[in-house]
Structures are given as C-alpha cells and as structure tokens.
Design an enzyme around this catalytic site. Sequence first.
Site, PDB file in Angstrom:
ATOM      1  N   SER A  60       0.380   7.926  -7.825  1.00  0.00           N
ATOM      2  CA  SER A  60      -0.555   6.904  -7.373  1.00  0.00           C
ATOM      3  C   SER A  60       0.015   5.550  -7.773  1.00  0.00           C
ATOM      4  O   SER A  60       0.544   5.404  -8.876  1.00  0.00           O
ATOM      5  CB  SER A  60      -1.931   7.099  -7.998  1.00  0.00           C
ATOM      6  OG  SER A  60      -2.791   6.036  -7.666  1.00  0.00           O
ATOM      7  N   ARG A  61      -0.102   4.581  -6.893  1.00  0.00           N
ATOM      8  CA  ARG A  61       0.457   3.264  -7.208  1.00  0.00           C
ATOM      9  C   ARG A  61      -0.261   2.611  -8.386  1.00  0.00           C
ATOM     10  O   ARG A  61       0.334   1.823  -9.116  1.00  0.00           O
ATOM     11  CB  ARG A  61       0.393   2.371  -5.972  1.00  0.00           C
ATOM     12  CG  ARG A  61       1.330   2.858  -4.886  1.00  0.00           C
ATOM     13  CD  ARG A  61       1.379   1.933  -3.693  1.00  0.00           C
ATOM     14  NE  ARG A  61       2.348   2.434  -2.737  1.00  0.00           N
ATOM     15  CZ  ARG A  61       3.661   2.220  -2.820  1.00  0.00           C
ATOM     16  NH1 ARG A  61       4.148   1.534  -3.840  1.00  0.00           N
ATOM     17  NH2 ARG A  61       4.474   2.721  -1.917  1.00  0.00           N
ATOM     18  N   LYS A 124      -4.547  17.449   7.915  1.00  0.00           N
ATOM     19  CA  LYS A 124      -4.717  17.275   9.353  1.00  0.00           C
ATOM     20  C   LYS A 124      -5.216  15.867   9.658  1.00  0.00           C
ATOM     21  O   LYS A 124      -5.841  15.237   8.797  1.00  0.00           O
ATOM     22  CB  LYS A 124      -5.670  18.344   9.902  1.00  0.00           C
ATOM     23  CG  LYS A 124      -7.018  18.453   9.153  1.00  0.00           C
ATOM     24  CD  LYS A 124      -7.942  17.320   9.470  1.00  0.00           C
ATOM     25  CE  LYS A 124      -9.145  17.268   8.570  1.00  0.00           C
ATOM     26  NZ  LYS A 124      -9.832  15.961   8.651  1.00  0.00           N
TER      27      LYS A 124
END
Length: 396
Positions: A60-61, A124
């Site tokens: 995660s940034r 998806k």
Amino acid sequence: MSGLFSFLKRIRNINSPPNVPAKNADALRFGILGAARIAPNALIIPAISHPDVVVLAVASRDASKASAYAKKHRISKVYSGDDCYQAVLDDPDIDVVYIPLPNGLHYEWTMRALSSGKHVLVEKPMADTPQEAQQMIELAASKNLVLLEAIHYTFHPATHRVKELLDSGELGKITGIRADFAVPDAPHGIFFLKDDVRFKYDLGGGATMDMGVYPLSAVRFFTASEPVKVSSARAVGHAADPARIDREMTARLMLQSSIEAETYADFGMSGWGPFHIFPRLLKASVHVECERGALEYFNYPLAHVFHSIKIKPQGGKERVEKAYRFADGRGQDWWSSYRYQLEAFVEQVRGRAPHYWPEADDPVRQLQWVEGIYAAADMPARPASELYSPSHDFAV
C-alpha cells in the site's frame, strides 16, 4: 431451529476456519497489491484453511495503512511508498500476485506481474476492454503462468448443482433466463464509499463493470451459450457522472438457440412506498424458464452464506435443494465460494485438474458483451487503460 444453528455455525466457520492445517513447506506465497477491503474475504481468510497457500506480503502506498493492514491480518511482509506494487513483483519469495485494484489498473499490474514470472489472480472484470484481456491471456499463456479472473461464485457447488439440473433435461430446454444483482440505497460505507472508485469513469467504473459482471456471466454460464445481440439496454446514470457512469443497468439480450435473457444490476435501488421510505431487499437471483418448468437460484453471488435452489416442474411438486459441498465429497460445507475458487486456482498452478476451470478466452467474450450493453444504452465503453502508477491508494 436446526437450520438456524447450521447457518450460524457455517457463518462462524467461514470467518474463523476450524481445524487450521499446517502449511506445506513449499506452499504458494501470495502478495496482495493494495490494502483492499475485499481481500480478507476473497483471499486472506480462505488461505487460512488451505495448507498450500501463504499470504506473505501486502503493498500500500500509505505506510501506516499498510502496516495496520498487515498487523490485523498477520501478513509478514509490508511494502509501502511509490514503488510498493513493483516491489512485490520484484520479490523472489512471491509466487502469486492477487490484484484487487480498481478496474483501470488491472491491465497494467497484471501485465507487469506476468512479465515478472508471477501467477495472477485478478478481480473481475479482468480488464477495461476485450483487447486488454486478450493481451493478458496471451502473455500468461506464453509464459506458462496461471491467470484467473475472480468470478468466484462459478466455483461454488450450488452453482454447479444448478448447471447439472439444467443440463439434465428434467425441465426441458431453456427458453428464457433473468439474472439480477442489486443492492438497496444505503449510507456510505455499507456497500460503497462516498468517493468510491466504482463511480470513476477513468478507472473503469460503472454498475455494469462491477455488479453487472455477475448477472451477465450467470446468463452465459447457465445457458452455455453466447448472446447474439443486445436487444435493448436502459441505464440510470450515477450522480457522480450521469453521462458516463451507470448506477443502474437493465439489459435484454438474445442468446443462441433463441433464448431470451435479461440482466439487472444496481448500485443503489431506491426505496418503495410513499416518498420511497421503505428500503428494498437485496436482489441476487437467477430465474430460468424451461419448456417443462422453471428453476430459481437465490443468492448465487454469496451462495456460501445462504442459498436456495427451487425446482418447479410443470405438473409436478416443487422442491428446494441446497449444495454446500460437491457430491463427490470435495470441499467443506463452510467453504466460501472464494475458498472453492482458491482451491481450483492452486490445483491449476500445481498442474492438477480442478473441479472447474473457465475457458481461457471467457473474460474477452464477457467484456465484448459489456461493451455491447453500454452501446445499446447510449453510454460510452470504458476507456483503454493508461500505463501509469497511481499517486495514491484507492479504496476498493
């Protein structure tokens, strides 16, 4: 009372798997791109009960977000900063990458992961366009890597029991099918965030691209046929971007063998009654009309929580079936559809035959009809993805 007890026990076991096995020494090691809300249900919890899967890393940034997420879910490796996603791909300890990023980032990071020699489980829809999906599939094949679009309900035993019943001929040939997946309008955070990525056109948002993937795939899966045309489609625009983002979509399609189909998806159904004050219930059913009766499959997207399969033969007695594990004994009655999907994924990676595996080009055909629905509704198709790294995390 026994039914309620079984339901509560199943829910408990889904969220806290019993009899946790020891991990194999050579278990597949997964890395997650993005501290996504869906990842615990889709991968982290199912992995607990799989001896051949370890969730090893998350990226995660936001460093604090990454650390908190890893601590909560007991993930040993944490990557953060501008290059954190690439760092997961460069990690030689990672065998598989799970990509729950916004739709518009699926293409870039799947292509990067495959190029790095990693198997990929991607949420998806696989991509924003059929052309992107085709390139992803071709790259995976050229590198002999496993690539799977995570349409998880297709792996559940109840889904396959419905297909078995329809294929058995008991009710005759299919003449029509309707599939729904819609949630009621609700406060932000219950289903969607206020500024959700699903409402952003440039990131591949829209009801048809999100919830609409389920009814469209159900129509194609249960009839074992493809649409030949979109007869009509009607969209209700989302307030965030009404000209390009659909909050609601209803489509009518003509399938092969003259089967008529209808799909419906909605991010937020309005209430009913005076001033719409009464909330609607979740809509998540597949209704199939046949020559000699009908079948209704309730709650197909989350069949592991609860479902029913109603078989209504003409002139015969209606009956209800349920299927939480396969007839041959595979699985457990508390396995979620995500757990069954993970089982099949591992089998495919290991070179064994999974109970079910989709055709390689299925995501391409699915996206072709997604684009057809948007065209019929006078809405633009989703834009081709730009190859860039996002400057911040996206909540999904």
